[in-house]
Design an enzyme around this catalytic site. Structure first.
Site, mmCIF file in Angstrom:
data_model
loop_
_atom_site.group_PDB
_atom_site.id
_atom_site.type_symbol
_atom_site.label_atom_id
_atom_site.label_comp_id
_atom_site.label_asym_id
_atom_site.label_seq_id
_atom_site.Cartn_x
_atom_site.Cartn_y
_atom_site.Cartn_z
ATOM 1 N N TYR A 153 5.062 -0.994 -9.789
ATOM 2 C CA TYR A 153 3.753 -0.886 -9.131
ATOM 3 C C TYR A 153 2.782 -1.943 -9.661
ATOM 4 O O TYR A 153 2.089 -2.616 -8.899
ATOM 5 C CB TYR A 153 3.226 0.528 -9.375
ATOM 6 C CG TYR A 153 1.955 0.892 -8.659
ATOM 7 C CD1 TYR A 153 1.968 1.283 -7.314
ATOM 8 C CD2 TYR A 153 0.731 0.880 -9.320
ATOM 9 C CE1 TYR A 153 0.792 1.647 -6.671
ATOM 10 C CE2 TYR A 153 -0.441 1.244 -8.688
ATOM 11 C CZ TYR A 153 -0.412 1.631 -7.355
ATOM 12 O OH TYR A 153 -1.573 1.991 -6.718
ATOM 13 N N LYS A 157 1.011 -4.986 -7.640
ATOM 14 C CA LYS A 157 -0.447 -5.066 -7.551
ATOM 15 C C LYS A 157 -0.973 -6.363 -8.190
ATOM 16 O O LYS A 157 -1.958 -6.937 -7.721
ATOM 17 C CB LYS A 157 -1.094 -3.837 -8.199
ATOM 18 C CG LYS A 157 -0.789 -2.527 -7.473
ATOM 19 C CD LYS A 157 -1.299 -2.532 -6.046
ATOM 20 C CE LYS A 157 -1.160 -1.192 -5.346
ATOM 21 N NZ LYS A 157 -1.599 -1.239 -3.936
HETATM 22 P P1 NAP Z 1 -1.855 8.012 -0.129
HETATM 23 O O1 NAP Z 1 -2.899 9.072 -0.073
HETATM 24 O O2 NAP Z 1 -0.505 8.331 -0.638
HETATM 25 O O3 NAP Z 1 -1.745 7.367 1.354
HETATM 26 C C1 NAP Z 1 -0.826 6.335 1.578
HETATM 27 C C2 NAP Z 1 -1.026 5.776 2.961
HETATM 28 O O4 NAP Z 1 -0.132 4.657 3.128
HETATM 29 C C3 NAP Z 1 -0.681 6.766 4.063
HETATM 30 O O5 NAP Z 1 -1.532 6.508 5.169
HETATM 31 C C4 NAP Z 1 0.764 6.410 4.418
HETATM 32 O O6 NAP Z 1 1.131 6.744 5.751
HETATM 33 C C5 NAP Z 1 0.708 4.884 4.258
HETATM 34 N N1 NAP Z 1 2.018 4.269 4.012
HETATM 35 C C6 NAP Z 1 2.873 4.478 2.974
HETATM 36 N N2 NAP Z 1 3.975 3.707 3.121
HETATM 37 C C7 NAP Z 1 3.806 3.000 4.274
HETATM 38 C C8 NAP Z 1 4.595 2.068 4.980
HETATM 39 N N3 NAP Z 1 5.798 1.670 4.534
HETATM 40 N N4 NAP Z 1 4.121 1.560 6.161
HETATM 41 C C9 NAP Z 1 2.900 1.949 6.624
HETATM 42 N N5 NAP Z 1 2.114 2.821 6.000
HETATM 43 C C10 NAP Z 1 2.558 3.354 4.843
HETATM 44 O O7 NAP Z 1 -2.353 6.753 -1.009
HETATM 45 P P2 NAP Z 1 -3.820 6.337 -1.504
HETATM 46 O O8 NAP Z 1 -4.038 6.946 -2.828
HETATM 47 O O9 NAP Z 1 -4.798 6.514 -0.419
HETATM 48 O O10 NAP Z 1 -3.581 4.786 -1.768
HETATM 49 C C11 NAP Z 1 -3.982 3.768 -0.857
HETATM 50 C C12 NAP Z 1 -3.849 2.420 -1.547
HETATM 51 O O11 NAP Z 1 -4.683 2.397 -2.708
HETATM 52 C C13 NAP Z 1 -2.439 2.106 -2.035
HETATM 53 O O12 NAP Z 1 -2.177 0.726 -1.872
HETATM 54 C C14 NAP Z 1 -2.504 2.440 -3.501
HETATM 55 O O13 NAP Z 1 -1.551 1.739 -4.251
HETATM 56 C C15 NAP Z 1 -3.920 2.010 -3.829
HETATM 57 N N6 NAP Z 1 -4.460 2.645 -5.033
HETATM 58 C C16 NAP Z 1 -4.599 3.981 -5.127
HETATM 59 C C17 NAP Z 1 -5.115 4.552 -6.288
HETATM 60 C C18 NAP Z 1 -5.294 6.030 -6.459
HETATM 61 O O14 NAP Z 1 -5.667 6.454 -7.572
HETATM 62 N N7 NAP Z 1 -5.076 6.835 -5.457
HETATM 63 C C19 NAP Z 1 -5.482 3.723 -7.346
HETATM 64 C C20 NAP Z 1 -5.334 2.342 -7.226
HETATM 65 C C21 NAP Z 1 -4.835 1.814 -6.050
HETATM 66 P P3 NAP Z 1 1.740 8.232 6.125
HETATM 67 O O15 NAP Z 1 0.575 9.188 6.053
HETATM 68 O O16 NAP Z 1 2.238 8.065 7.517
HETATM 69 O O17 NAP Z 1 2.786 8.534 5.108
#
Ligand code: NAP
Length: 242
Positions: A153, A157
């Site tokens: 990851y 990133k």
């Molecule tokens: P999440 O709640 O798990 O949501 C993930 C989203 O990505 C969902 O809409 C999912 O679609 C979609 N997705 C996953 N794999 C995909 C693929 N192969 N093709 C198209 N769509 C895909 O994640 P989140 O926490 O909102 O994270 C969003 C972004 O922020 C990510 O890049 C993550 O790495 C980054 N981030 C998150 C955090 C955190 O603490 N949460 C921190 C730093 C960075 P479905 O609903 O259809 O599965």
């Protein structure tokens, strides 16, 4: 139809959903990508449309170049422009490096890093013809500082950060700004099973986890307000890393 279109990947849930809603509030039409959760995507679509903008959902896997290209063509056919791209879709497959399988490594690199190449390539061609656009890549504090158990990851990133800075240099003269947002710990499905939340809170000066809306506001800033910023990584982590 409004004059501006934003494409948000991974817009069905979590941070992507909040970004879509924030941009809809600002009057952007929305192309909402998701992977498989149609129910959640439909809900985001309804909520976005409640702001009076046009929107459509697009189910495709951002790690599949052919699917990406076909869907970007469909989006352009419908909206005739793309003004904002938010590369947000992402997954985790955590494990200690010594135990990390090739499958876990490749799944994360393909979905979190290669996807940015697949999506940004056709979108940047559209933006270059428009001579304007804003691209925001969702990286992570882990991409800046590393994290045990997340070699895949954090490599993906960190790669997105290099990608952001290089594209900013290539595309600036065409009126396209490229920035990244680096969230800390945000309350979404991705983090709901994390152990030791109380320990983590001790490291965060603002004493709370972030919300998807905290990130959406930063993305809105980069997309709309930060007209003299490009190649930057905006950390939104409650002061966790200072
Ligand atoms: P999440 O709640 O798990 O949501 C993930 C989203 O990505 C969902 O809409 C999912 O679609 C979609 N997705 C996953 N794999 C995909 C693929 N192969 N093709 C198209 N769509 C895909 O994640 P989140 O926490 O909102 O994270 C969003 C972004 O922020 C990510 O890049 C993550 O790495 C980054 N981030 C998150 C955090 C955190 O603490 N949460 C921190 C730093 C960075 P479905 O609903 O259809 O599965």
């Amino acid at each position: 139809m409004s004059e501006k279109l934003a494409l948000v990947t991974g817009a069905s849930r979590g941070i992507g959903r909040a970004i879509a809603l924030e941009l809809a509030k600002c009057g952007y039409d929305l192309a909402l990508n998701y992977a498989g959760n149609t129910e959640a995507a439909q809900k985001t679509l309804e909520d976005v449309k409640a702001h009076g903008v046009d929107a459509q959902i697009y189910k495709f896997d951002v790690s599949n170049m052919q699917e990406v290209e076909e869907n970007i063509s469909k989006i352009f056919e419908k909206f005739q422009r793309i003004d904002v791209l938010v590369n947000n879709a992402g997954i985790t497959r955590d494990d200690l490096f010594i135990r990390m399988t090739q499958e876990k490594w490749e799944a994360v690199i393909n979905t979190n890093l290669n996807s940015a190449f697949y999506v940004t390539k056709p979108v940047s061609k559209i933006m270059m013809k428009q001579r304007s656009g804003a691209i925001i890549n969702t990286t992570s504090v882990v991409g800046l500082y590393g994290n045990a158990g997340q070699a895949n990851y954090s490599a993906a990133k960190a790669g997105l950060i290099g990608f952001t800075k290089s594209l900013a240099k290539e595309l600036g003269s065409r009126g396209i700004r490229v920035n990244a947002v680096a969230p800390g710990f945000i309350e979404t499905d991705m983090t709901k099973d994390l152990p030791n939340i109380d320990e983590m809170l001790k490291l965060i000066p603002l004493k709370r986890l972030g919300t998807p809306e905290d990130i959406a506001k930063a993305v809105k800033f980069l997309a709309l307000d930060a007209q003299y910023m490009t190649g930057q990584v905006l950390e939104v982590d409650g002061g966790m890393i200072i």
